[in-house]
Design a protein around this motif. Sequence first.
Motif, PDB file in Angstrom:
ATOM      1  N   PHE A  64     -10.493 -75.505  23.306  1.00  0.00           N
ATOM      2  CA  PHE A  64     -11.097 -74.948  22.102  1.00  0.00           C
ATOM      3  C   PHE A  64     -11.924 -73.746  22.505  1.00  0.00           C
ATOM      4  CE2 PHE A  64     -14.759 -74.879  19.186  1.00  0.00           C
ATOM      5  CZ  PHE A  64     -14.085 -74.664  17.997  1.00  0.00           C
ATOM      6  N   SER A  65     -11.751 -72.649  21.790  1.00  0.00           N
ATOM      7  CA  SER A  65     -12.573 -71.466  21.993  1.00  0.00           C
ATOM      8  C   SER A  65     -12.787 -70.804  20.642  1.00  0.00           C
ATOM      9  CB  SER A  65     -11.905 -70.507  22.989  1.00  0.00           C
ATOM     10  OG  SER A  65     -10.642 -70.085  22.505  1.00  0.00           O
ATOM     11  N   TYR A  66     -13.419 -69.687  20.621  1.00  0.00           N
ATOM     12  CA  TYR A  66     -13.767 -69.006  19.382  1.00  0.00           C
ATOM     13  C   TYR A  66     -12.521 -68.743  18.541  1.00  0.00           C
ATOM     14  CZ  TYR A  66     -15.725 -65.538  16.227  1.00  0.00           C
ATOM     15  OH  TYR A  66     -16.117 -64.843  15.107  1.00  0.00           O
ATOM     16  N   LEU A  67     -12.457 -69.377  17.385  1.00  0.00           N
ATOM     17  CA  LEU A  67     -11.357 -69.253  16.421  1.00  0.00           C
ATOM     18  C   LEU A  67      -9.991 -69.572  17.018  1.00  0.00           C
ATOM     19  CD1 LEU A  67     -12.485 -66.085  14.423  1.00  0.00           C
ATOM     20  CD2 LEU A  67     -12.807 -68.493  13.822  1.00  0.00           C
ATOM     21  N   ARG A  68      -9.971 -70.507  17.975  1.00  0.00           N
ATOM     22  CA  ARG A  68      -8.702 -70.884  18.604  1.00  0.00           C
ATOM     23  C   ARG A  68      -8.796 -72.313  19.118  1.00  0.00           C
ATOM     24  NH1 ARG A  68      -5.764 -69.837  23.854  1.00  0.00           N
ATOM     25  NH2 ARG A  68      -3.615 -69.621  23.169  1.00  0.00           N
ATOM     26  N   GLY A  69      -7.767 -73.097  18.818  1.00  0.00           N
ATOM     27  CA  GLY A  69      -7.675 -74.446  19.340  1.00  0.00           C
ATOM     28  C   GLY A  69      -6.260 -74.702  19.818  1.00  0.00           C
ATOM     29  N   VAL A  70      -6.127 -75.406  20.936  1.00  0.00           N
ATOM     30  CA  VAL A  70      -4.819 -75.657  21.536  1.00  0.00           C
ATOM     31  C   VAL A  70      -4.715 -77.134  21.910  1.00  0.00           C
ATOM     32  CG1 VAL A  70      -3.301 -75.126  23.482  1.00  0.00           C
ATOM     33  CG2 VAL A  70      -4.698 -73.312  22.472  1.00  0.00           C
ATOM     34  N   VAL A  71      -3.574 -77.730  21.553  1.00  0.00           N
ATOM     35  CA  VAL A  71      -3.223 -79.058  22.035  1.00  0.00           C
ATOM     36  C   VAL A  71      -1.931 -78.874  22.811  1.00  0.00           C
ATOM     37  CG1 VAL A  71      -2.571 -81.407  21.435  1.00  0.00           C
ATOM     38  CG2 VAL A  71      -4.281 -80.209  20.064  1.00  0.00           C
ATOM     39  N   GLN A  72      -2.034 -78.975  24.124  1.00  0.00           N
ATOM     40  CA  GLN A  72      -0.889 -78.700  24.990  1.00  0.00           C
ATOM     41  C   GLN A  72      -0.868 -79.712  26.131  1.00  0.00           C
ATOM     42  OE1 GLN A  72      -0.991 -74.780  26.661  1.00  0.00           O
ATOM     43  NE2 GLN A  72       0.706 -75.160  28.030  1.00  0.00           N
ATOM     44  N   PRO A  73       0.077 -80.637  26.113  1.00  0.00           N
ATOM     45  CA  PRO A  73       0.150 -81.598  27.211  1.00  0.00           C
ATOM     46  C   PRO A  73       0.377 -80.896  28.543  1.00  0.00           C
ATOM     47  CG  PRO A  73       1.647 -82.169  25.430  1.00  0.00           C
ATOM     48  CD  PRO A  73       1.124 -80.816  25.141  1.00  0.00           C
ATOM     49  N   LEU A  74      -0.237 -81.405  29.586  1.00  0.00           N
ATOM     50  CA  LEU A  74      -0.123 -80.771  30.900  1.00  0.00           C
ATOM     51  C   LEU A  74       0.967 -81.385  31.771  1.00  0.00           C
ATOM     52  CD1 LEU A  74      -3.905 -80.301  31.736  1.00  0.00           C
ATOM     53  CD2 LEU A  74      -2.312 -78.661  30.720  1.00  0.00           C
ATOM     54  N   ALA A  75       1.496 -82.534  31.387  1.00  0.00           N
ATOM     55  CA  ALA A  75       2.561 -83.156  32.180  1.00  0.00           C
ATOM     56  C   ALA A  75       3.775 -82.221  32.209  1.00  0.00           C
ATOM     57  CB  ALA A  75       2.948 -84.504  31.582  1.00  0.00           C
ATOM     58  N   LYS A  76       4.370 -82.074  33.390  1.00  0.00           N
ATOM     59  CA  LYS A  76       5.500 -81.153  33.545  1.00  0.00           C
ATOM     60  C   LYS A  76       6.698 -81.537  32.680  1.00  0.00           C
ATOM     61  CE  LYS A  76       4.223 -79.666  38.139  1.00  0.00           C
ATOM     62  NZ  LYS A  76       4.578 -79.537  39.541  1.00  0.00           N
ATOM     63  N   TYR A  77       6.831 -82.798  32.374  1.00  0.00           N
ATOM     64  CA  TYR A  77       7.982 -83.264  31.604  1.00  0.00           C
ATOM     65  C   TYR A  77       7.678 -83.377  30.109  1.00  0.00           C
ATOM     66  CZ  TYR A  77       5.406 -87.635  32.222  1.00  0.00           C
ATOM     67  OH  TYR A  77       4.432 -88.593  32.250  1.00  0.00           O
ATOM     68  N   ALA A  78       6.513 -82.928  29.665  1.00  0.00           N
ATOM     69  CA  ALA A  78       6.098 -83.078  28.264  1.00  0.00           C
ATOM     70  C   ALA A  78       7.086 -82.434  27.292  1.00  0.00           C
ATOM     71  CB  ALA A  78       4.711 -82.477  28.063  1.00  0.00           C
ATOM     72  N   TYR A  79       7.596 -81.277  27.642  1.00  0.00           N
ATOM     73  CA  TYR A  79       8.551 -80.577  26.774  1.00  0.00           C
ATOM     74  C   TYR A  79       9.776 -81.442  26.528  1.00  0.00           C
ATOM     75  CZ  TYR A  79      12.213 -77.379  25.312  1.00  0.00           C
ATOM     76  OH  TYR A  79      13.255 -76.789  24.634  1.00  0.00           O
ATOM     77  N   TRP A  80      10.300 -82.036  27.588  1.00  0.00           N
ATOM     78  CA  TRP A  80      11.536 -82.812  27.473  1.00  0.00           C
ATOM     79  C   TRP A  80      11.335 -84.081  26.648  1.00  0.00           C
ATOM     80  CZ3 TRP A  80      15.236 -79.763  28.159  1.00  0.00           C
ATOM     81  CH2 TRP A  80      15.132 -78.720  29.075  1.00  0.00           C
ATOM     82  N   VAL A  81      10.162 -84.678  26.766  1.00  0.00           N
ATOM     83  CA  VAL A  81       9.880 -85.854  25.948  1.00  0.00           C
ATOM     84  C   VAL A  81       9.765 -85.442  24.475  1.00  0.00           C
ATOM     85  CG1 VAL A  81       8.237 -87.732  25.505  1.00  0.00           C
ATOM     86  CG2 VAL A  81       8.765 -87.053  27.853  1.00  0.00           C
ATOM     87  N   GLU A  82       9.269 -84.240  24.236  1.00  0.00           N
ATOM     88  CA  GLU A  82       9.148 -83.740  22.859  1.00  0.00           C
ATOM     89  C   GLU A  82      10.519 -83.490  22.233  1.00  0.00           C
ATOM     90  OE1 GLU A  82       7.641 -82.019  19.248  1.00  0.00           O
ATOM     91  OE2 GLU A  82       6.783 -83.417  20.677  1.00  0.00           O
ATOM     92  N   VAL A  83      11.431 -82.890  22.976  1.00  0.00           N
ATOM     93  CA  VAL A  83      12.682 -82.428  22.357  1.00  0.00           C
ATOM     94  C   VAL A  83      13.865 -83.376  22.525  1.00  0.00           C
ATOM     95  CG1 VAL A  83      12.005 -80.004  22.504  1.00  0.00           C
ATOM     96  CG2 VAL A  83      13.378 -81.008  24.336  1.00  0.00           C
ATOM     97  N   LEU A  84      13.818 -84.282  23.479  1.00  0.00           N
ATOM     98  CA  LEU A  84      14.954 -85.180  23.706  1.00  0.00           C
ATOM     99  C   LEU A  84      14.640 -86.582  23.194  1.00  0.00           C
ATOM    100  CD1 LEU A  84      15.940 -84.141  27.333  1.00  0.00           C
ATOM    101  CD2 LEU A  84      17.044 -83.464  25.200  1.00  0.00           C
ATOM    102  N   PRO A  85      15.630 -87.272  22.648  1.00  0.00           N
ATOM    103  CA  PRO A  85      15.407 -88.660  22.233  1.00  0.00           C
ATOM    104  C   PRO A  85      14.967 -89.505  23.422  1.00  0.00           C
ATOM    105  CG  PRO A  85      17.498 -87.855  21.417  1.00  0.00           C
ATOM    106  CD  PRO A  85      16.978 -86.816  22.382  1.00  0.00           C
ATOM    107  N   TYR A  86      14.070 -90.402  23.192  1.00  0.00           N
ATOM    108  CA  TYR A  86      13.515 -91.246  24.248  1.00  0.00           C
ATOM    109  C   TYR A  86      13.966 -92.677  24.021  1.00  0.00           C
ATOM    110  CZ  TYR A  86       9.966 -92.744  27.604  1.00  0.00           C
ATOM    111  OH  TYR A  86       9.317 -93.252  28.691  1.00  0.00           O
TER     112      TYR A  86
END
Length: 126
Positions: A64-86
């Motif tokens: 969180f910073s001035y007029l900006r907020g980010v939710v971003q997982p840091l795990a290297k495989y986070a993208y794949w869990v988001e886009v591929l069926p689990y």
Amino acid sequence: MQINIEIKNLSQVKAALARSPVVVSKHINNAIGKSIRAVRNKAIDLVPVDTGYLSGSITRGMSFSYLRGVVQPLAKYAYWVEVLPYRHTRGQSHYLQGSVDQTNQEINENFKTGLSDALSEIARSV
């Protein structure tokens, strides 16, 4: 014919308007903070869990910073869990998009309240 309109407390109105960017950004920052916490919490609820590392990386990746907020997982495989069926979610994933979708109404309310609070604060200072 000339019509003159006198604005009472004009100096106070000008001062309130001069302060308005500071007041508005304070309340909008508050709305951003509430909104990213809501998205983070819902993402943690929705993310598939084997070891818990991915859900923990969601919290560590929130910023969180001035007029900006980010939710971003840091795990290297986070993208794949988001886009591929689990396998444990019966073909569903999209924990991040799902968290945004499910908190959308709350996010809108946060910003509506923030703007309303900002306008009230500005009006009280006149």
